[in-house]
Write a protein that holds these residues in place. Structure first.
Motif, mmCIF file in Angstrom:
data_model
loop_
_atom_site.group_PDB
_atom_site.id
_atom_site.type_symbol
_atom_site.label_atom_id
_atom_site.label_comp_id
_atom_site.label_asym_id
_atom_site.label_seq_id
_atom_site.Cartn_x
_atom_site.Cartn_y
_atom_site.Cartn_z
ATOM 1 N N GLU A 161 14.111 8.164 -11.825
ATOM 2 C CA GLU A 161 13.398 8.210 -13.105
ATOM 3 C C GLU A 161 13.734 6.994 -13.961
ATOM 4 O O GLU A 161 12.886 6.482 -14.695
ATOM 5 C CB GLU A 161 13.790 9.486 -13.837
ATOM 6 N N LEU A 162 14.971 6.518 -13.849
ATOM 7 C CA LEU A 162 15.455 5.474 -14.751
ATOM 8 C C LEU A 162 16.449 4.584 -14.029
ATOM 9 O O LEU A 162 17.200 5.045 -13.163
ATOM 10 C CB LEU A 162 16.143 6.134 -15.960
ATOM 11 N N SER A 163 16.461 3.287 -14.367
ATOM 12 C CA SER A 163 17.424 2.337 -13.816
ATOM 13 C C SER A 163 18.036 1.534 -14.964
ATOM 14 O O SER A 163 17.306 0.969 -15.791
ATOM 15 C CB SER A 163 16.736 1.384 -12.827
ATOM 16 N N ARG A 164 19.363 1.504 -15.018
ATOM 17 C CA ARG A 164 20.075 0.658 -15.984
ATOM 18 C C ARG A 164 21.190 -0.058 -15.230
ATOM 19 O O ARG A 164 21.706 0.453 -14.227
ATOM 20 C CB ARG A 164 20.652 1.473 -17.141
ATOM 21 N N THR A 165 21.555 -1.235 -15.717
ATOM 22 C CA THR A 165 22.558 -2.049 -15.011
ATOM 23 C C THR A 165 23.653 -2.490 -15.962
ATOM 24 O O THR A 165 23.369 -3.050 -17.028
ATOM 25 C CB THR A 165 21.894 -3.283 -14.370
ATOM 26 N N LEU A 166 24.888 -2.240 -15.559
ATOM 27 C CA LEU A 166 26.052 -2.716 -16.305
ATOM 28 C C LEU A 166 26.422 -4.103 -15.792
ATOM 29 O O LEU A 166 26.605 -4.300 -14.588
ATOM 30 C CB LEU A 166 27.239 -1.758 -16.127
ATOM 31 N N VAL A 167 26.515 -5.068 -16.698
ATOM 32 C CA VAL A 167 26.883 -6.440 -16.352
ATOM 33 C C VAL A 167 28.296 -6.723 -16.841
ATOM 34 O O VAL A 167 28.624 -6.490 -18.010
ATOM 35 C CB VAL A 167 25.898 -7.452 -16.987
ATOM 36 N N LEU A 168 29.150 -7.200 -15.934
ATOM 37 C CA LEU A 168 30.511 -7.631 -16.273
ATOM 38 C C LEU A 168 30.530 -9.144 -16.201
ATOM 39 O O LEU A 168 30.495 -9.728 -15.112
ATOM 40 C CB LEU A 168 31.523 -7.031 -15.288
ATOM 41 N N ALA A 169 30.537 -9.792 -17.346
ATOM 42 C CA ALA A 169 30.394 -11.251 -17.410
ATOM 43 C C ALA A 169 31.742 -11.940 -17.269
ATOM 44 O O ALA A 169 32.741 -11.510 -17.853
ATOM 45 C CB ALA A 169 29.734 -11.657 -18.727
ATOM 46 N N GLY A 170 31.761 -13.012 -16.481
ATOM 47 C CA GLY A 170 32.947 -13.841 -16.364
ATOM 48 C C GLY A 170 33.832 -13.528 -15.184
ATOM 49 O O GLY A 170 34.865 -14.183 -14.990
ATOM 50 N N LEU A 171 33.460 -12.559 -14.346
ATOM 51 C CA LEU A 171 34.271 -12.216 -13.178
ATOM 52 C C LEU A 171 33.807 -13.008 -11.957
ATOM 53 O O LEU A 171 32.615 -13.190 -11.738
ATOM 54 C CB LEU A 171 34.161 -10.725 -12.859
ATOM 55 N N GLU A 172 34.738 -13.453 -11.151
ATOM 56 C CA GLU A 172 34.411 -14.079 -9.875
ATOM 57 C C GLU A 172 35.557 -13.900 -8.907
ATOM 58 O O GLU A 172 36.618 -13.376 -9.258
ATOM 59 C CB GLU A 172 34.064 -15.557 -10.046
ATOM 60 N N GLU A 231 0.838 -1.209 0.000
ATOM 61 C CA GLU A 231 0.000 0.000 0.000
ATOM 62 C C GLU A 231 0.868 1.252 0.000
ATOM 63 O O GLU A 231 0.592 2.223 -0.728
ATOM 64 C CB GLU A 231 -0.909 -0.021 1.224
ATOM 65 N N LEU A 232 1.924 1.239 0.789
ATOM 66 C CA LEU A 232 2.822 2.392 0.841
ATOM 67 C C LEU A 232 3.508 2.618 -0.501
ATOM 68 O O LEU A 232 3.652 3.765 -0.953
ATOM 69 C CB LEU A 232 3.869 2.213 1.937
ATOM 70 N N ARG A 233 3.958 1.542 -1.131
ATOM 71 C CA ARG A 233 4.627 1.690 -2.422
ATOM 72 C C ARG A 233 3.702 2.371 -3.432
ATOM 73 O O ARG A 233 4.126 3.245 -4.193
ATOM 74 C CB ARG A 233 5.068 0.324 -2.954
ATOM 75 N N THR A 234 2.444 1.970 -3.441
ATOM 76 C CA THR A 234 1.486 2.533 -4.385
ATOM 77 C C THR A 234 1.271 4.024 -4.130
ATOM 78 O O THR A 234 1.280 4.844 -5.053
ATOM 79 C CB THR A 234 0.146 1.779 -4.305
ATOM 80 N N VAL A 235 1.062 4.382 -2.868
ATOM 81 C CA VAL A 235 0.831 5.781 -2.516
ATOM 82 C C VAL A 235 2.048 6.637 -2.853
ATOM 83 O O VAL A 235 1.926 7.720 -3.449
ATOM 84 C CB VAL A 235 0.468 5.902 -1.023
ATOM 85 N N LEU A 236 3.224 6.157 -2.489
ATOM 86 C CA LEU A 236 4.446 6.927 -2.741
ATOM 87 C C LEU A 236 4.731 7.054 -4.232
ATOM 88 O O LEU A 236 5.142 8.118 -4.710
ATOM 89 C CB LEU A 236 5.632 6.273 -2.022
ATOM 90 N N ALA A 237 4.534 5.967 -4.969
ATOM 91 C CA ALA A 237 4.786 6.002 -6.409
ATOM 92 C C ALA A 237 3.887 7.032 -7.088
ATOM 93 O O ALA A 237 4.296 7.666 -8.080
ATOM 94 C CB ALA A 237 4.557 4.628 -7.025
ATOM 95 N N GLY A 238 2.693 7.229 -6.562
ATOM 96 C CA GLY A 238 1.787 8.213 -7.133
ATOM 97 C C GLY A 238 2.308 9.627 -7.029
ATOM 98 O O GLY A 238 1.869 10.515 -7.770
ATOM 99 N N ARG A 239 3.258 9.859 -6.104
ATOM 100 C CA ARG A 239 3.877 11.168 -5.967
ATOM 101 C C ARG A 239 5.342 11.151 -6.382
ATOM 102 O O ARG A 239 6.100 12.070 -6.064
ATOM 103 C CB ARG A 239 3.755 11.664 -4.514
ATOM 104 N N GLY A 240 5.751 10.079 -7.094
ATOM 105 C CA GLY A 240 7.131 10.000 -7.569
ATOM 106 C C GLY A 240 8.143 9.834 -6.454
ATOM 107 O O GLY A 240 9.289 10.281 -6.578
ATOM 108 N N GLN A 241 7.736 9.178 -5.354
ATOM 109 C CA GLN A 241 8.629 9.000 -4.211
ATOM 110 C C GLN A 241 8.711 7.526 -3.825
ATOM 111 O O GLN A 241 7.994 6.676 -4.371
ATOM 112 C CB GLN A 241 8.145 9.855 -3.032
ATOM 113 N N CYS A 242 9.584 7.222 -2.864
ATOM 114 C CA CYS A 242 9.787 5.825 -2.466
ATOM 115 C C CYS A 242 10.417 5.769 -1.090
ATOM 116 O O CYS A 242 10.889 6.778 -0.553
ATOM 117 C CB CYS A 242 10.700 5.114 -3.473
ATOM 118 N N LEU A 243 10.415 4.568 -0.510
ATOM 119 C CA LEU A 243 11.229 4.266 0.661
ATOM 120 C C LEU A 243 12.607 3.888 0.117
ATOM 121 O O LEU A 243 12.779 2.822 -0.478
ATOM 122 C CB LEU A 243 10.621 3.121 1.468
#
Length: 412
Positions: free
Chosen positions: A184-195, A75-87
Motif C-alpha cells: 500500500e505504501l513505500s517509505r525509505t530511511l536514508v542514512l547520510a554519510g555512511l560508507e 502489460e502484466l504490471r498493469t493487469v496486476l496493479a488493477g487487482r492490487g497485486q504484483c510480481l
C-alpha cells in the motif's frame, strides 16, 4: 537467416523439431531486449517468441498467473496493479541498458535471464516465484513440470532449473507464476554519510531487525539519485506495507540506526522513484560508454569488493544493493587499440576482487567482440562444469538452443 515466429505451442514444437532434424541451431528470443546479455549466440536462425503472448489464466484469489513467454512485462504490471497485486521479485527493466526502449522486456526473457530487483532481499528471486512451466526441450519434446499450486515437490524442480538458463535447455511456452499483494505504501530511511564497513553493518543490522526491510542499498556520493543528499554517500532502507505498520517500523529503524548518521525519509513518490532508478540501473543507462558488471557476493563483503575494484580501476562507478550482496560496476571502456587484452585484464581485476569471499561476476554490458573473448559468466569449478554439461546434454544433446549464449559452442 530464417526467422520463425510461432503463435502457438504446436508451432514452437515444429520449429524445434526441424532444428533438431536438420542440425540447425536457433537463437531463442522474445523482443530481443536482452541480446546484449550473455555471449553472442552462434546461430543462423531465430525462434522469435514475441507472438506467443498473452495471459492464459489469472486467479487473483489464488495468487496464480499463467502467461505465455512473449507477454510484455509492462502489460502484466498493469493487469496486476488493477487487482492490487504484483510480481513480488520486482523484475527490472534493463532493456535501456543495452540501448533498447523502456518496457521492451517480456516475462519469458526475464525468467530465462533470472532477473530480480531490490525486493529479492525479502521476496526471493525470480526462480522462487516460478510454480510451473510448459516447454519444448532441445530434443524436440514437449513437457510440463510443476503446477498451479504453491507447494509442488514432486520430482525435479524444472521450473527453477529453467530460470536463469538463458534459453539453453528448453523453449518455454507457458509459465505459471506466483503473484502477491502489492504494498500500500513505500517509505525509505536514508542514512547520510555512511560508507565502507559502517554502511554494510548498518544494512546488516537493519536486515536483522524486526523492521521487515524490503530494500537495502548503499549509493556513493556521485550517483545522483532522487532524495539522496548531494555529494554524500548514503544507505537507503525501504519499508513497505500498510501506513500504520510502515510508520511503526520506520520509528523503530530510526531509533536503532539514527545515532550513526544524519537521517532523512523519502516519502512515497520519492521513494518509488529512487528504487525504480536503482532497480533499472539508470545511472549506468546514462553512461553508455561504461563496461558493466554485476557481482553477487556475501553481503558483508560487498563494500570491500567494490573498493578493491575502484582502487584497481580508477573511474569506476558502482553501488551496492541487496544489503551488500549485489555489486553493480561501471568500468571505463578499453581503448580501441588492444581492447580485447584490456577487457581481459579488467575481467581479471573484477574476478580477483571477489577473491576468497565467494560469489560470482557477470559481464552485463560490453561490445560484442569483448563478450566473445571474455568469459561473460563466472567460470565454474570442474565438477560443477561437468554436471552442467551433463544437464545440457540431457535437455539439448545436439546443442540447437541458443548455442554459445552461456559458453563457447560449436560454430553454427
Amino acid at each position: 537467416m530464417s526467422i520463425f515466429r510461432p503463435d502457438t505451442e504446436a508451432q514452437v514444437l515444429d520449429a524445434v523439431r526441424w532444428a533438431v532434424a536438420e542440425a540447425q541451431p536457433l537463437e531463442v528470443a522474445g523482443h530481443g531486449s536482452k541480446r546484449g546479455l550473455g555471449r553472442p549466440v552462434q546461430a543462423a536462425h531465430t525462434l522469435d517468441l514475441s507472438a506467443l503472448s498473452g495471459i492464459v489464466a489469472y486467479e487473483p484469489e489464488e495468487l496464480i498467473l499463467v502467461v505465455r513467454p512473449g507477454t510484455p512485462l509492462a502489460e502484466l504490471r498493469t493487469v496486476l496493479a488493477g487487482r492490487g497485486q504484483c510480481l513480488a521479485f520486482e523484475p527490472p527493466d534493463l532493456a535501456p541498458l543495452w540501448g533498447g526502449a523502456p518496457d521492451a522486456g517480456t516475462v519469458g526473457g526475464t525468467v530465462a535471464a533470472g532477473l530480480s530487483g531490490p525486493a529479492r532481499l525479502r521476496a526471493g528471486a525470480a526462480r522462487d516465484h516460478m510454480l510451473g512451466v510448459t516447454a519444448v526441450s532441445g530434443r524436440g519434446e514437449l513437457f510440463r513440470a510443476g503446477g498451479r499450486v504453491v507447494k509442488n515437490v514432486t520430482g525435479y524442480d524444472l521450473p527453477k532449473l529453467l530460470t536463469g538458463s538463458f534459453g539453453t535447455l528448453a523453449v518455454m511456452t507457458e509459465l505459471v507464476l506466483k503473484v502477491l499483494p502489492a504494498a500500500e505504501l513505500s517509505r525509505t530511511l536514508v542514512l547520510a554519510g555512511l560508507e565502507g564497513r559502517h554502511a554494510v553493518q548498518a544494512m546488516a543490522d537493519a536486515m536483522g531487525s524486526p523492521a521487515e526491510v524490503s530494500g537495502a542499498a548503499w549509493v556513493p556520493s556521485d550517483l545522483g539519485l532522487p532524495g539522496i543528499p548531494p555529494r554524500t554517500p548514503s544507505v537507503a532502507l525501504r519499508l513497505e506495507g500498510v501506513a500504520v505498520s510502515v510508520a511503526a517500523r520506520l520509528s523503530h529503524l530510526t531509533t536503532l540506526l539514527g545515532g550513526r548518521a544524519a537521517t532523512a525519509v523519502l516519502e512515497p513518490a520519492e521513494s518509488a522513484a529512487f528504487w525504480a532508478r536503482l532497480r533499472d540501473a539508470a545511472p549506468l543507462v546514462e553512461r553508455p560508454d561504461l563496461v558493466v558488471w554485476k557481482l553477487s557476493v556475501p553481503p558483508m563483503e560487498g563494500a570491500a569488493v567494490l573498493e578493491r575494484v575502484r582502487r584497481a580501476v580508477p573511474g569506476t562507478l558502482g553501488w551496492l544493493d541487496w544489503a551488500g550482496g549485489l555489486v553493480w560496476l561501471g568500468l571505463p571502456p578499453p581503448a580501441e587499440a588492444g581492447a580485447d587484452s584490456q577487457a581481459a585484464a579488467q575481467a581479471a581485476v573484477v574476478r580477483a576482487a571477489i577473491g576468497g569471499a565467494g560469489g560470482h561476476a557477470t559481464l552485463v554490458r560490453a561490445p560484442e567482440p569483448v563478450r566473445a573473448a571474455v568469459p561473460v559468466f563466472q567460470p565454474q569449478p570442474p565438477a560443477l562444469a561437468a554436471l552442467s554439461a551433463r544437464v545440457r546434454h540431457q535437455f539439448d544433446p545436439k546443442g540447437v538452443l541458443n548455442p554459445g549464449r552461456m559458453e563457447l559452442g560449436a560454430a553454427a
